[in-house]
Write a protein that holds these residues in place. Structure first.
Motif, short mmCIF file in Angstrom:
data_model
loop_
_atom_site.label_atom_id
_atom_site.label_comp_id
_atom_site.label_asym_id
_atom_site.label_seq_id
_atom_site.Cartn_x
_atom_site.Cartn_y
_atom_site.Cartn_z
N ASP A 260 0.83 -1.20 0.00
CA ASP A 260 0.00 0.00 0.00
C ASP A 260 0.86 1.25 0.00
OD1 ASP A 260 -2.43 -1.42 0.09
OD2 ASP A 260 -2.18 -1.76 2.24
N PRO A 261 0.32 2.35 -0.51
CA PRO A 261 1.11 3.58 -0.62
C PRO A 261 1.27 4.30 0.72
CG PRO A 261 -1.10 3.97 -1.44
CD PRO A 261 -1.02 2.50 -1.12
N ILE A 262 1.85 3.61 1.68
CA ILE A 262 2.10 4.15 3.01
C ILE A 262 3.61 4.07 3.25
CG2 ILE A 262 1.64 3.93 5.48
CD1 ILE A 262 -0.80 4.76 3.91
N THR A 263 4.23 5.20 3.44
CA THR A 263 5.68 5.22 3.60
C THR A 263 6.06 5.20 5.07
OG1 THR A 263 5.79 7.63 3.68
CG2 THR A 263 5.85 6.60 1.49
N LEU A 264 7.35 4.98 5.30
CA LEU A 264 7.89 5.07 6.65
C LEU A 264 7.61 6.43 7.25
CD1 LEU A 264 9.78 3.54 8.73
CD2 LEU A 264 11.68 4.74 7.66
N ARG A 265 7.76 7.47 6.44
CA ARG A 265 7.48 8.83 6.92
C ARG A 265 6.00 9.01 7.23
NH1 ARG A 265 9.89 13.44 7.61
NH2 ARG A 265 11.87 12.62 6.84
N ASP A 266 5.12 8.40 6.44
CA ASP A 266 3.68 8.46 6.74
C ASP A 266 3.40 7.85 8.12
OD1 ASP A 266 2.90 9.61 4.32
OD2 ASP A 266 2.65 7.67 3.34
#
Length: 822
Positions: free
Chosen positions: A322-328
């Motif tokens: 999914d388009p969820i980053t570490l920064r998110d």
């Protein structure tokens, strides 16, 4: 597997519906969001990268010229994608779909769940007389496409039982059932639903699902598993559901009620949602390590309950699917990093807390404080004589204190009222022989302090949320390790991939939990309303329109009826996030009212009822079975709220799970017969009678419902069920019904809500005759059986007769028709 009933022209290939799942399953491991795992400098999860002009791998409109198509159709193992050693492969249908997508122009799009729901128009249907509300139009349109007829409506008796249990968790009484059956008005069923929605039982039933999501328990968890007092928050949830607090406010209060202007006590109490996580008080644990773990839990619970995202892996790296980053992840983490919780110790009432002591407990605190103040004043008078010194100086400045040991000098530097109880023994012992009156006064002060301190600890304190005056800085952690922060600072932010994000305030303003909660319930948010209506559907049908209620990401299941899901989501928002209205809409639909009967052909065609070609049929949850048994036995005590209770439980369960550090002390009297919602929940070993229930250690929004012979060990042998069968038999035997047939018919109706058939009556009479014969021969066995449970037995009833009917009632409580939603 659902087999299509008609052949229709294939619609254009949809990226979100058709292509993204293929990429996610087969390509994202090496060409997805996780930068560290990415190979070949190729990303297929981002449009600008996948459709790059330089060294293109996808040439829109030209599958033959696209490297992507060449690789997925290659016969050479070192060129074929996915690589043979990945153990992933594309089916011929998937290859054809990818080729067609490219030839159609390789149109891009988002995952369906990240697009805001658009209100669809109601589909046309041929059987226009069948739908009772808008829900049915969507269901019937799909059934007509599949050439499947909807089922006939369930009988009024079974429908009344189904909806009563679904909305209140309890079966209808015979009086309620008869009143409904006698009501011949066209809207009789709707008015029954309205009565159930208005019942205080409704909130008690619906609270259960929320407690599982909120990981509510009465203890901390981990090996120590100390007790906590979060039950006032549980009671607030029940009250909020009964009062139909709109779901957007229900959300805001729980995530950020303390940050609302002039926050009320209830709004602050609601934030206990965030403090329901486990608390680790084991020796050797580091406070900061605990604190970080608690925030991980809060962040990931938020993601499951409101976003439907499996967020945990993003603690350490960008999400692989999914388009969820570490920064998110740490942007969401930062919303919870500004509270005053310090992670220290295993205190189950660690600040910040709200005090919910009773009036009696408050009086005890006042009284013991007064006695401690008086004892300290008396000692101060004595010390004025024993330790003469200048006015205003401490006793340690007296010449008489110069030769005292240093620990006693330290004690005398404080006034009597400021001393610690555990330090006073040394002082009293030192003067016991030389100044006995003074030593006695010191001992009295210690006793007064201990009584005051003990009283101060009695009473419920609910852990809540509260912001620090100056928020902590948040840094991205290396692989989620608490003591390995990077130099990358993270401010509270929303995941960039989700639409509907409000604009970030200009500096020096800062996003906080209130902003987060308001973002979640913004009308344009793509997930919150969808996820909530999906769980409502799951409540009534056993499976949501999206089966993976906890995962709306690209690895989750697509909705079985996407247009219905979006219509319900937009309707939910349009009508003010009205939960009771949503529930009413679902249970008054023709879809819900269908009979659950099934033919072998339909079972093969639609085994999991994903087409909704029939009514719901699944086992009732174990907690509801217990409440049903208590109700049928006339034992249920409908007292609401208050501290959790401890009913019957096999000996030794707690002791074995806690290495003997915790012992179960059973309650007595009415506490044995309270609703299951109020049963004490030890986190490391939940109540033994609740099979299939989550352990409450983590957030759960989709509970397993299994059906194994082991369940019968509870429903046949647990004290509650045996006692309920005895009490139910006593109710039957003390009714004015004169003959067995009337009593048997009444018992059957109490259990199933319907009248028994001729064949069923014969089976009941034969069973009763067998039980009578057995207990007449063995009166001792009858007496022994009738002693099970603490409720009083009517001693006027003949033991053999009572035991025979008791065994029959146990049989009824274990009928599939009673254990299962019909």
């Amino acid at each position: 597997m659902i087999v299509a009933g008609t052949l229709r022209a294939a619609p254009p290939v949809s990226f979100g519906r058709d292509i993204l799942p293929i990429f996610s399953d087969n390509c994202f491991h090496c060409h997805g969001p996780d930068e560290k795992a990415r190979k070949g400098k190729l990303r297929l999860d981002v449009e600008i990268e996948a459709l790059r002009a330089k060294d293109p791998v996808i040439v829109p409109g030209k599958s033959a010229a696209s490297e992507l198509v060449k690789r997925i159709t290659s016969s050479k193992p070192d060129e074929l994608m996915p690589p043979p050693d990945s153990r992933r492969h594309l089916t011929p249908a998937q290859v054809a779909l990818l080729r067609r997508w490219v030839d159609e122009g390789a149109r891009w799009g988002k995952h369906w769940a990240y697009e805001p729901p658009q209100r669809p128009s109601l589909p046309a249907v041929r059987q226009a007389q069948w739908p009772r509300n808008e829900v049915d139009r969507f269901i019937l349109a799909r059934l007509e496409d599949e050439k499947l007829p909807p089922a006939t409506e369930a009988s009024r008796e079974l429908l009344a039982r189904r909806v009563s249990l679904d909305l209140t968790g309890l079966p209808p009484t015979l009086e309620e059932l008869d009143a409904f059956l006698a009501d011949k008005t066209p809207d009789a069923y709707e008015r029954l639903v309205d009565r159930l929605l208005a019942s205080p039982r409704y909130g008690e039933r619906m609270a259960w699902d929320w407690l599982e999501a909120a990981r509510y328990a009465d203890t901390n968890g981990y090996q120590g598993d100390g007790e906590r007092t979060m039950w006032p928050w549980r009671d607030w949830v029940t009250r909020a559901l009964n009062e139909n607090l709109p779901f957007d406010q229900f959300t805001v209060w729980q995530l950020a009620g303390d940050l609302l202007p002039n926050a009320t006590r209830d709004q602050k109490l609601a934030t206990g949602f965030n403090r329901n996580h486990m608390i680790n008080g084991e020796g050797g644990r580091i406070a900061e390590e605990n604190r970080i773990e608690y925030i991980f839990d809060q962040t990931e619970t938020l993601a499951t309950v409101w976003l439907g995202i499996t967020l945990t892996c993003a603690r350490c790296h960008d999400h692989k699917f999914d388009p969820i980053t570490l920064r998110d992840y740490y942007g969401l983490f930062a919303f919870f990093n500004g509270t005053s919780v310090d992670g220290g110790g295993g205190n189950a009432q660690s600040p910040p807390v709200l005090d919910f002591a009773s009036e009696e407990q408050l009086r005890a605190r006042t009284d013991t404080q007064q006695r401690a103040t008086e004892a300290a004043a008396s000692l101060a008078v004595l010390e004025g004589k024993l330790f003469p010194r200048e006015k205003g100086k401490p006793a340690v400045d007296s010449p008489q204190a110069k030769e005292l040991p240093e620990p006693l000098k330290d004690l005398l530097r404080q006034s009597p009222a400021q001393r610690k109880a555990d330090k006073l023994d040394a002082l009293s012992k030192h003067y016991q022989s030389t100044q006995p009156d003074y030593a006695k006064a010191v001992t009295a002060l210690k006793a007064a302090f201990e009584a005051r301190d003990a009283a101060s600890k009695v009473g419920a304190r609910v852990m809540v949320m509260e912001e620090m005056a100056k928020p902590r800085d948040t840094f991205i952690l290396t692989r989620g390790t608490y003591n390995k922060p990077t130099d990358q600072k993270a401010l509270p932010t929303f995941p960039a991939s989700l639409v509907g994000t409000p604009k970030t305030p200009e500096p020096p303003a800062r996003l906080n939990r209130l902003t987060l909660a308001q973002w979640l319930v913004a009308p344009e948010h793509p997930l919150t309303a969808r996820i909530t209506v999906n769980r409502a559907w799951q409540t009534f049908f056993g499976t949501g329109l999206v089966k993976t209620a906890e995962d709306f990401g690209v690895q989750g299941e697509r909705p079985s009826h996407p247009e219905l899901l979006d219509w319900l989501a937009t309707e939910f928002v349009r009508t003010g996030w009205d939960v009771k209205r949503l529930h009413r809409l679902i249970v008054t639909s023709a879809t819900y009212r269908q009979s659950s009967k099934i033919t072998p052909a339909l079972l093969e065609r639609d085994p999991d009822n994903r087409l909704l070609s029939r009514g719901p049929r699944l086992r009732w949850p174990s907690w509801m079975l217990r409440d049903t048994a208590l109700t049928l036995g006339g034992l249920l005590v409908e007292k609401r709220g208050g501290p959790s209770v401890k009913p019957y439980q096999p000996a030794g369960v707690w002791e074995e799970a806690t290495f003997g550090t915790k012992s179960y002390t059973q309650d007595h009297g009415e506490a044995l017969y309270r609703r299951s919602l109020y049963v004490f929940w030890r986190r490391i070993v939940g109540p033994t009678m609740f099979f299939d229930a989550p352990n409450r250690q983590y957030c759960t929004v989709r509970s397993a419902l299994t059906n194994t012979p082991l369940h019968a060990l509870v429903t046949l042998n647990d004290i509650t069920y045996v006692e309920a069968a005895r009490a139910m038999a006593q109710r039957l035997l003390t009714q004015p019904d004169k003959d067995d047939s009337a009593k048997l018919a009444r018992a059957w109706r109490m259990a199933t809500a319907r009248t028994p058939s001729v064949q069923e009556m014969k089976l009941l009479r034969d069973a009763l005759a067998q039980f009578r014969a057995e207990f007449v021969k063995d009166n001792a066995a009858a007496l022994k059986l009738l002693k099970v449970g603490e409720s009083l037995r009517d001693e006027k009833l003949a033991p053999a007769e009572h035991a025979a009917w008791m065994t029959l009632c146990s049989l009824l409580l274990n009928l599939d028709e009673v254990l299962t939603k019909q």
